[in-house]
Design an enzyme around this catalytic site. Structure first.
Site, PDB file in Angstrom:
ATOM      1  N   LEU A  14       0.857  -1.191   0.000  1.00  0.00           N
ATOM      2  CA  LEU A  14       0.000   0.000   0.000  1.00  0.00           C
ATOM      3  C   LEU A  14       0.899   1.249   0.000  1.00  0.00           C
ATOM      4  CD1 LEU A  14      -3.030  -0.253  -0.038  1.00  0.00           C
ATOM      5  CD2 LEU A  14      -3.085   0.134   2.402  1.00  0.00           C
ATOM      6  N   HIS A  15       1.502   1.524  -1.139  1.00  0.00           N
ATOM      7  CA  HIS A  15       2.438   2.659  -1.187  1.00  0.00           C
ATOM      8  C   HIS A  15       1.676   3.964  -1.457  1.00  0.00           C
ATOM      9  CE1 HIS A  15       2.589   2.863  -5.653  1.00  0.00           C
ATOM     10  NE2 HIS A  15       2.280   1.580  -5.541  1.00  0.00           N
ATOM     11  N   ALA A  16       2.401   5.007  -1.802  1.00  0.00           N
ATOM     12  CA  ALA A  16       1.807   6.354  -1.848  1.00  0.00           C
ATOM     13  C   ALA A  16       0.575   6.463  -2.742  1.00  0.00           C
ATOM     14  CB  ALA A  16       2.863   7.353  -2.284  1.00  0.00           C
ATOM     15  N   SER A  19      -2.508   4.546  -1.509  1.00  0.00           N
ATOM     16  CA  SER A  19      -2.961   5.198  -0.281  1.00  0.00           C
ATOM     17  C   SER A  19      -3.792   6.432  -0.613  1.00  0.00           C
ATOM     18  CB  SER A  19      -1.768   5.623   0.576  1.00  0.00           C
ATOM     19  OG  SER A  19      -0.973   4.510   0.880  1.00  0.00           O
TER      20      SER A  19
END
Lengths: 87, 320
Positions: A14-16, A19
């Site tokens: 769940l990276h930038a 997110s």
């Protein structure tokens, strides 16, 4: 209140970008939205919290929705996870 | 198309290039119409097929020496032919004196000769830069230009959104005002600069109060006459469900006079301290210019952590 466990299927976790998508979606609903991972619970409507979870590939997180439109919110979030955030 | 009369040119550049007039007077009708400078060596040697006569003609030591070697009749003929064309002016470097004939014909044809004390090299580059800047395209935009920590911030947004009030708060916090309401943008050495449209001082309109004089009120340290424009901040009314930037990994840009600058769309709502955010934007811009991007740094750290955990998970599953 509905709680639902889900496995992160994104290879990069769940990276930038995911997110941001998640938070944007959650903010369109009136219900409260929290995410729990291990012993950490964060507000799913705040970007920094979601990023801080650092939910990696194949990790288990719990979605907690609470409010008038909780079912719709959960449905939409699940859809987002199923589509792996379009990645 | 822009033009610059020789009289104005002389007045503006007199001190900068140490100029004096050799011919009798400066004619009223002579104008510089393009930013280029020509050194008329070939024309002086008799080649007039491609002589850009509309440019400022710069004579250095080489040209003047060459003229001195010419027999009188040839010299007269060449100069005569040259000056039948509509030359805006001659500029001579190093304080050199031109042959008497040249002076004579120039007076007759009403073409001014201006002498500079500077060396040919310095004069050439100085003139080129001056003319380039003078003829550079400009444009006016509705906005307020402030300098925050040395970063030129152009505040834009619809009338009444609070640009002036925001600028006022920034001035209170020891930043500087360049101009309010109308900003004249201009290219200088391929960089975007902003000025006031009129050199009448630093006035500002505050709703409900009226016109105030910023320089009188806050002192000379509160103002600047010009500044580079590094970043634009567009103030917009806060709306529910609007897509505002949350992370800052995607950078948006806007264009003025062909120059791209970063643009930030900033939602404002009553009670929100916009000036502090503008300070943060300026500092973040400085950090990015120095090669550090906070959003990227955090993203990298989290990605590393997630990768490591994912690896650990695969190892554990294998062992089980």
């Amino acid at each position: 209140m509905i709680k639902k466990k889900i496995i992160v299927q994104n290879k990069l976790g769940l990276h930038a970008r995911p997110s941001a998508l998640l938070v944007k979606l959650a903010n369109q609903f009136r219900s409260e939205f929290h995410i729990r991972k291990d012993d950490m619970t964060i507000n799913g409507k705040s970007i920094l919290g979601v990023m801080m979870l650092a939910a990696e590939y194949l990790s288990e997180i719990e979605l907690i929705v609470d409010g008038v439109d909780e079912e719709y919110l959960l449905e939409e979030i699940e859809k987002l996870f199923e589509q792996q955030f379009g990645e | 198309m822009k033009e610059l009369s020789i009289k104005d040119f002389f007045d503006i550049c007199r001190q900068r290039f140490v100029l004096s007039i050799v011919t009798d007077a400066l004619p009223d009708d002579k104008k510089i119409v393009e930013p280029h400078i020509h050194r008329p060596g070939l024309a002086l040697s008799g080649f007039f097929d491609r002589f850009p006569h509309q440019r400022v003609q710069l004579l250095g030591e080489t040209e003047v020496n060459y003229l001195q070697t010419l027999p009188e009749d040839v010299l007269y003929e060449r100069l005569e032919e040259m000056m039948t064309m509509n030359i805006p002016c001659f500029v001579v470097s190093k304080g050199l004196s031109v042959p008497n004939q040249m002076d004579f014909i120039a007076n007759e044809k009403n073409i001014p000769i201006i002498v500079s004390r500077l060396s040919t090299e310095k004069l050439f580059w100085g003139l080129a830069r001056f003319l380039h800047d003078y003829f550079a395209p400009d444009q006016s935009v509705h906005g307020t230009l402030v300098e925050v920590f040395g970063v030129g911030v152009l505040l834009t947004g619809r009338s009444g959104i609070g640009k002036s009030e925001c600028a006022l708060e920034l001035i209170e916090r020891k930043h500087r005002l360049i101009t309010d309401d109308v900003v004249r943008l201009k290219l200088q050495e391929d960089r975007l600069f902003g000025f006031s449209t009129k050199d009448i001082g630093h006035f500002m309109e505050i709703r409900g109060v009226g016109i105030i004089d910023v320089e009188r009120m806050f002192g000379i340290e509160a103002i600047r006459k010009e500044s580079r424009v590094d970043i634009q901040v567009e103030l917009m009314p806060w709306r529910e469900n609007m897509d505002y930037e949350r992370i800052g990994l995607t950078n948006q840009h806007t264009e003025h006079l062909g120059i791209e600058i970063p643009c930030i769309y900033l939602p404002v709502s009553p009670g929100k301290n916009v000036s502090v955010i503008i300070e943060v934007i300026a500092m973040n811009h400085i950090l990015k210019t120095y090669g550090y991007d906070g959003a990227e740094a955090m993203q990298r750290k989290l990605a590393e952590e997630m990768q490591q955990k994912a690896r650990q998970r695969t190892i554990n599953t294998h062992n089980n």
